[in-house]
Motif scaffolding. Structure first.
Motif, PDB file in Angstrom:
ATOM      1  N   GLU A  65       0.687 -14.175 -18.045  1.00  0.00           N
ATOM      2  CA  GLU A  65       1.449 -14.703 -16.918  1.00  0.00           C
ATOM      3  C   GLU A  65       0.803 -14.318 -15.594  1.00  0.00           C
ATOM      4  OE1 GLU A  65       4.171 -16.766 -16.968  1.00  0.00           O
ATOM      5  OE2 GLU A  65       3.675 -16.913 -19.109  1.00  0.00           O
ATOM      6  N   PHE A  66       0.304 -13.098 -15.497  1.00  0.00           N
ATOM      7  CA  PHE A  66      -0.405 -12.677 -14.282  1.00  0.00           C
ATOM      8  C   PHE A  66      -1.606 -13.589 -14.021  1.00  0.00           C
ATOM      9  CE2 PHE A  66       0.811  -7.856 -13.948  1.00  0.00           C
ATOM     10  CZ  PHE A  66       2.119  -8.223 -13.664  1.00  0.00           C
ATOM     11  N   LYS A  67      -2.373 -13.860 -15.059  1.00  0.00           N
ATOM     12  CA  LYS A  67      -3.552 -14.719 -14.905  1.00  0.00           C
ATOM     13  C   LYS A  67      -3.139 -16.118 -14.465  1.00  0.00           C
ATOM     14  CE  LYS A  67      -6.334 -12.263 -18.352  1.00  0.00           C
ATOM     15  NZ  LYS A  67      -6.900 -12.310 -19.731  1.00  0.00           N
ATOM     16  N   LYS A  68      -2.084 -16.639 -15.090  1.00  0.00           N
ATOM     17  CA  LYS A  68      -1.593 -17.975 -14.758  1.00  0.00           C
ATOM     18  C   LYS A  68      -1.167 -18.057 -13.298  1.00  0.00           C
ATOM     19  CE  LYS A  68       1.183 -19.529 -17.855  1.00  0.00           C
ATOM     20  NZ  LYS A  68       2.439 -19.795 -18.626  1.00  0.00           N
ATOM     21  N   LEU A  69      -0.591 -16.980 -12.799  1.00  0.00           N
ATOM     22  CA  LEU A  69      -0.115 -16.942 -11.413  1.00  0.00           C
ATOM     23  C   LEU A  69      -1.210 -16.603 -10.409  1.00  0.00           C
ATOM     24  CD1 LEU A  69       3.241 -15.041 -12.048  1.00  0.00           C
ATOM     25  CD2 LEU A  69       3.021 -17.416 -11.302  1.00  0.00           C
ATOM     26  N   GLY A  70      -2.376 -16.205 -10.909  1.00  0.00           N
ATOM     27  CA  GLY A  70      -3.482 -15.878 -10.017  1.00  0.00           C
ATOM     28  C   GLY A  70      -3.431 -14.483  -9.439  1.00  0.00           C
ATOM     29  N   LEU A  71      -2.691 -13.560 -10.066  1.00  0.00           N
ATOM     30  CA  LEU A  71      -2.664 -12.181  -9.592  1.00  0.00           C
ATOM     31  C   LEU A  71      -3.982 -11.487  -9.922  1.00  0.00           C
ATOM     32  CD1 LEU A  71       0.378 -12.850  -9.400  1.00  0.00           C
ATOM     33  CD2 LEU A  71       0.836 -10.529 -10.197  1.00  0.00           C
ATOM     34  N   GLU A  72      -4.464 -10.693  -8.994  1.00  0.00           N
ATOM     35  CA  GLU A  72      -5.693  -9.945  -9.232  1.00  0.00           C
ATOM     36  C   GLU A  72      -5.417  -8.745 -10.139  1.00  0.00           C
ATOM     37  OE1 GLU A  72      -7.538  -8.735  -5.628  1.00  0.00           O
ATOM     38  OE2 GLU A  72      -7.713 -10.792  -4.836  1.00  0.00           O
ATOM     39  N   PRO A  73      -6.338  -8.432 -11.054  1.00  0.00           N
ATOM     40  CA  PRO A  73      -6.158  -7.211 -11.855  1.00  0.00           C
ATOM     41  C   PRO A  73      -6.155  -5.980 -10.951  1.00  0.00           C
ATOM     42  CG  PRO A  73      -7.844  -8.630 -12.807  1.00  0.00           C
ATOM     43  CD  PRO A  73      -7.538  -9.171 -11.450  1.00  0.00           C
ATOM     44  N   ALA A  74      -5.196  -5.078 -11.185  1.00  0.00           N
ATOM     45  CA  ALA A  74      -5.105  -3.859 -10.369  1.00  0.00           C
ATOM     46  C   ALA A  74      -4.926  -2.634 -11.237  1.00  0.00           C
ATOM     47  CB  ALA A  74      -3.948  -3.978  -9.379  1.00  0.00           C
ATOM     48  N   GLY A  75      -5.382  -2.753 -12.488  1.00  0.00           N
ATOM     49  CA  GLY A  75      -5.345  -1.615 -13.389  1.00  0.00           C
ATOM     50  C   GLY A  75      -6.654  -0.854 -13.338  1.00  0.00           C
ATOM     51  N   GLU A  76      -7.080  -0.380 -14.485  1.00  0.00           N
ATOM     52  CA  GLU A  76      -8.318   0.399 -14.578  1.00  0.00           C
ATOM     53  C   GLU A  76      -9.471  -0.476 -15.068  1.00  0.00           C
ATOM     54  OE1 GLU A  76      -6.142   4.625 -15.778  1.00  0.00           O
ATOM     55  OE2 GLU A  76      -6.764   3.225 -17.344  1.00  0.00           O
ATOM     56  N   ASN A  77     -10.653  -0.190 -14.545  1.00  0.00           N
ATOM     57  CA  ASN A  77     -11.884  -0.844 -15.000  1.00  0.00           C
ATOM     58  C   ASN A  77     -11.817  -2.361 -14.897  1.00  0.00           C
ATOM     59  OD1 ASN A  77     -12.934   1.735 -15.780  1.00  0.00           O
ATOM     60  ND2 ASN A  77     -11.702   1.601 -17.653  1.00  0.00           N
TER      61      ASN A  77
ATOM     62  N   PHE B 201       0.526   1.840 -22.198  1.00  0.00           N
ATOM     63  CA  PHE B 201      -0.115   1.337 -20.985  1.00  0.00           C
ATOM     64  C   PHE B 201       0.902   0.700 -20.038  1.00  0.00           C
ATOM     65  CE2 PHE B 201      -0.252  -1.923 -24.256  1.00  0.00           C
ATOM     66  CZ  PHE B 201       0.228  -3.052 -23.611  1.00  0.00           C
ATOM     67  N   ASN B 202       0.570   0.747 -18.738  1.00  0.00           N
ATOM     68  CA  ASN B 202       1.221  -0.049 -17.702  1.00  0.00           C
ATOM     69  C   ASN B 202       0.412  -1.322 -17.481  1.00  0.00           C
ATOM     70  OD1 ASN B 202       3.156   2.002 -17.168  1.00  0.00           O
ATOM     71  ND2 ASN B 202       1.764   3.017 -15.736  1.00  0.00           N
ATOM     72  N   VAL B 203       1.067  -2.359 -16.943  1.00  0.00           N
ATOM     73  CA  VAL B 203       0.382  -3.614 -16.618  1.00  0.00           C
ATOM     74  C   VAL B 203       0.572  -3.859 -15.118  1.00  0.00           C
ATOM     75  CG1 VAL B 203       0.100  -6.044 -17.176  1.00  0.00           C
ATOM     76  CG2 VAL B 203       0.984  -4.468 -18.906  1.00  0.00           C
ATOM     77  N   ILE B 204      -0.554  -4.043 -14.394  1.00  0.00           N
ATOM     78  CA  ILE B 204      -0.505  -4.050 -12.925  1.00  0.00           C
ATOM     79  C   ILE B 204      -1.293  -5.235 -12.368  1.00  0.00           C
ATOM     80  CG2 ILE B 204      -0.905  -2.681 -10.848  1.00  0.00           C
ATOM     81  CD1 ILE B 204      -1.219  -0.238 -12.807  1.00  0.00           C
ATOM     82  N   GLY B 205      -0.624  -6.037 -11.554  1.00  0.00           N
ATOM     83  CA  GLY B 205      -1.284  -7.140 -10.864  1.00  0.00           C
ATOM     84  C   GLY B 205      -1.130  -6.999  -9.359  1.00  0.00           C
ATOM     85  N   LYS B 206      -2.048  -7.591  -8.616  1.00  0.00           N
ATOM     86  CA  LYS B 206      -2.053  -7.444  -7.150  1.00  0.00           C
ATOM     87  C   LYS B 206      -2.034  -8.789  -6.451  1.00  0.00           C
ATOM     88  CE  LYS B 206      -5.749  -6.220  -4.574  1.00  0.00           C
ATOM     89  NZ  LYS B 206      -6.788  -5.362  -3.935  1.00  0.00           N
ATOM     90  N   ILE B 207      -1.226  -8.853  -5.391  1.00  0.00           N
ATOM     91  CA  ILE B 207      -1.223  -9.970  -4.448  1.00  0.00           C
ATOM     92  C   ILE B 207      -1.813  -9.421  -3.159  1.00  0.00           C
ATOM     93  CG2 ILE B 207       0.215 -11.585  -3.167  1.00  0.00           C
ATOM     94  CD1 ILE B 207       2.295 -11.018  -5.581  1.00  0.00           C
ATOM     95  N   PRO B 208      -3.034  -9.792  -2.785  1.00  0.00           N
ATOM     96  CA  PRO B 208      -3.703  -9.181  -1.631  1.00  0.00           C
ATOM     97  C   PRO B 208      -2.983  -9.485  -0.324  1.00  0.00           C
ATOM     98  CG  PRO B 208      -5.252 -10.419  -2.994  1.00  0.00           C
ATOM     99  CD  PRO B 208      -3.882 -10.797  -3.441  1.00  0.00           C
ATOM    100  N   GLY B 209      -2.955  -8.502   0.563  1.00  0.00           N
ATOM    101  CA  GLY B 209      -2.402  -8.710   1.890  1.00  0.00           C
ATOM    102  C   GLY B 209      -3.337  -9.514   2.762  1.00  0.00           C
ATOM    103  N   SER B 210      -2.793 -10.083   3.828  1.00  0.00           N
ATOM    104  CA  SER B 210      -3.577 -10.958   4.696  1.00  0.00           C
ATOM    105  C   SER B 210      -4.111 -10.264   5.945  1.00  0.00           C
ATOM    106  CB  SER B 210      -2.712 -12.151   5.130  1.00  0.00           C
ATOM    107  OG  SER B 210      -1.572 -11.700   5.855  1.00  0.00           O
ATOM    108  N   ASP B 211      -3.563  -9.095   6.257  1.00  0.00           N
ATOM    109  CA  ASP B 211      -3.986  -8.386   7.462  1.00  0.00           C
ATOM    110  C   ASP B 211      -5.211  -7.518   7.141  1.00  0.00           C
ATOM    111  OD1 ASP B 211      -2.861  -7.434  10.345  1.00  0.00           O
ATOM    112  OD2 ASP B 211      -3.775  -5.742   9.275  1.00  0.00           O
ATOM    113  N   PRO B 212      -6.266  -7.581   7.971  1.00  0.00           N
ATOM    114  CA  PRO B 212      -7.485  -6.832   7.655  1.00  0.00           C
ATOM    115  C   PRO B 212      -7.292  -5.322   7.566  1.00  0.00           C
ATOM    116  CG  PRO B 212      -7.590  -7.778   9.873  1.00  0.00           C
ATOM    117  CD  PRO B 212      -6.407  -8.384   9.195  1.00  0.00           C
ATOM    118  N   VAL B 213      -6.267  -4.811   8.232  1.00  0.00           N
ATOM    119  CA  VAL B 213      -5.983  -3.367   8.182  1.00  0.00           C
ATOM    120  C   VAL B 213      -4.859  -3.058   7.202  1.00  0.00           C
ATOM    121  CG1 VAL B 213      -5.248  -1.350   9.513  1.00  0.00           C
ATOM    122  CG2 VAL B 213      -6.838  -3.007  10.529  1.00  0.00           C
ATOM    123  N   LEU B 214      -3.733  -3.753   7.366  1.00  0.00           N
ATOM    124  CA  LEU B 214      -2.546  -3.447   6.566  1.00  0.00           C
ATOM    125  C   LEU B 214      -2.702  -3.807   5.088  1.00  0.00           C
ATOM    126  CD1 LEU B 214       0.397  -4.463   8.941  1.00  0.00           C
ATOM    127  CD2 LEU B 214      -0.490  -2.180   8.434  1.00  0.00           C
TER     128      LEU B 214
END
Length: 543
Positions: free
Chosen positions: A72-84, A298-311
């Motif tokens: 589901e994460f892949k389908k939604l386009g979430l970036e992997p945010a786990g290990e390796n 294991f935990n399963v972790i996906g990331k939605i990147p922020g848009s602000d260059p600092v935040l």
């Protein structure tokens, strides 16, 4: 702490620049309309199916659940945010079990020498980090073992416990603290933390005078193994200088004090005599023995990147536990504990929140958002403990956790209880989000259930990260509808039972509202100029 139940009135200073005064901004209206009851139902149907056998960590079925979330994460386009470069974070669970025959207490004073009986007079908590231990030290009574000056209560004031083992009462004084403070201060871990801060070398917790036997049984507990090899967990003593944590019964205390004929109430009155503080003469020699077992999950972790260059280097975290309790004692011929409400519905909510985030391009979150499906919540908040202690992003960059555990979507959602939000500026965010949805923010109607410490947000609080958990409030549109009774009936008959299945108990429209609310809270945090902070008066402000 008491805060008023109120219908929220928006204050202009709270409103982000992308929000108008009259409702949701245009760019969120279409994604909000697409929050799908059928999608929520579909996720629950898969995760709570009998073939998943209750999603117990370490089983092939939990692996299937993890694979489903990853897909589901892949389908939604979430970036992997786990290990390796993956979605996964490995979690090693350690079960520590007391070896009864290796545990003992010998007490000696000028008046007597005696050996206490394991199980009748005391128990010892398994030591997560030392297989065998021994200590000899004086004993001192320290009330409830609570040092909370902000709440005008300090059992350690004027008491010297350095190099001593403290005897403390379980729980907290009645009707003295708010529900979240009570939930936190009543934990053995909080009592051990405070004993350590005052220089004690051991902790024995006593049950209330009305309870005769030891609490907690033979002393088998679970924690997670951190990268440094040390264990951590809700029931774990992490301090090498605290050599023993255990339970002392009133019968055991009576023997130590040379007054075995006294009842528990008489002993309690003796301990609490303000005109003649009790002195426990002599010393106790304690020895402990522990064996270990390990399990990998294991935990399963996906990331939605922020848009602000600092935040974007800061993170708002959504958590929900993926596990349930597996296969257990049959009830009416059914032994599969499906965990549909607990917590397939929570996982489904987070997947819909992730879809919401990916459904618009304008005014994106400035901070990054992590969607974290944690393991081992039912084993003692283990996956969240591991992630909060050892996150896959810098810990000091995590600004908040919004936890979703058993939303209990049984009826229209008109009121909410934001457990823990009152301790931080997150409360203002909750009020703003609730106001947009026409929801009422209410008091905790189940304070004795200590729900604040029973789910994954508590792991983040212990690491100094503001966190909350949204639960149902009791507001209804029909004054004759007993929502409180419905929730209590559901809890009694279905919580942690095979009957927690996908059935007509679900109100999926309430599920849609729950998704929107939790999304709005994290979205507002993600775009705010300032990160959430503890209120100065909160007992967690020093964390």
């Amino acid at each position: 702490m008491i805060y008023r139940s109120l219908t929220i009135v928006l204050i202009s200073s709270l409103v982000s620049t992308c929000w108008g005064q009259n409702g949701l901004p245009k760019h969120l209206k279409k994604p909000f309309a697409k929050v799908s009851a059928e999608a929520i139902k579909g996720h629950i149907a898969y995760l709570a199916d009998n073939r998943m056998k209750g999603r117990l960590p370490g089983t092939p079925e939990f692996e299937l659940a993890g694979q489903y979330v990853e897909a589901e994460f892949k389908k939604l386009g979430l970036e992997p945010a786990g290990e390796n470069g993956s979605y996964r974070q490995k979690v090693v669970v350690r079960t520590a079990k007391t070896v009864v025959e290796q545990n003992g207490i010998h007490y000696h004073s000028p008046q007597q020498h005696l050996d206490l009986e394991y199980g009748k007079d005391f128990t010892v908590q398994a030591d997560f980090n030392v297989a065998s231990n021994q200590i000899e030290a004086p004993l001192v009574f320290a009330g409830y073992g609570i040092s909370a000056p902000k709440l005008n209560h300090d059992d350690y004031k004027g008491l010297d416990v350095k190099g001593k083992m403290v005897i403390v009462l379980s729980r907290v004084p009645e009707n003295k603290f708010g529900s979240t403070e009570t939930a936190h201060l009543a934990t053995t871990r909080a009592k051990v933390d405070m004993a350590y801060q005052h220089g004690a070398v051991g902790v024995f917790v006593m049950p209330p005078p009305t309870v005769g036997g030891p609490q907690g049984g033979p002393g088998s507990v679970r924690g997670v193994v951190l990268p440094n090899g040390k264990a951590e967990g809700r029931g774990v003593n992490p301090y090498p200088s605290i050599k023993v944590v255990g339970t002392l019964t009133w019968a055991g205390l009576g023997k130590i004090m040379g007054k075995p004929e006294l009842s528990s109430r008489e002993l309690a009155a003796l301990l609490y005599n303000p005109t003649a503080p009790v002195v426990i003469p002599g010393t106790a020699r304690v020895q402990t023995g522990t064996v270990y077992e390990h399990l990998e999950t294991f935990n399963v972790i996906g990331k939605i990147p922020g848009s602000d260059p600092v935040l974007k280097e800061e993170y708002v975290v959504h958590t929900a536990h993926l596990d349930h309790v597996g296969i257990g004692r049959p009830v009416n011929g059914d032994s599969i504990y499906n965990g549909a409400h607990d917590n397939a519905s929570g996982v489904a909510s987070l997947l819909e929140i992730a879809k919401l985030y990916q459904g618009f391009k304008k005014d994106r979150p400035k901070r990054s958002v992590l969607i974290v499906m944690v393991t081992g919540e039912e084993m003692g908040l283990l996956g969240s403990t591991y992630f909060a202690n050892n996150p896959t992003v810098p810990k000091d960059k995590i600004v908040a956790d919004i936890n979703t555990d058993m939303p209990t979507i049984l009826a229209p959602l008109l009121g909410i209880v934001p457990l823990g939000a009152e301790h931080s500026t997150l409360m203002a965010t909750v009020q703003q989000a609730a106001g947009y949805l026409g929801l009422e923010v209410m008091q905790d109607h189940m304070p004795t259930e200590v729900r604040f410490v029973r789910s994954d947000q508590y792991s983040f609080v212990l690491q100094g990260i503001p966190a909350l958990h949204i639960k149902y409030g009791l507001k209804t549109s029909d004054p004759n509808f007993d929502l409180d009774g419905l929730i209590k009936d559901f809890t009694k008959n279905n919580y942690h039972k095979p009957s927690d299945e996908l059935n007509d108990s679900f109100n999926f429209e309430a599920g849609r509202t729950y998704v929107r609310l939790n999304f709005l809270i994290s979205y507002l945090v993600s775009r705010a100029a300032e990160r959430p902070s503890w209120k100065p008066e909160s007992i967690f402000a020093t964390k």
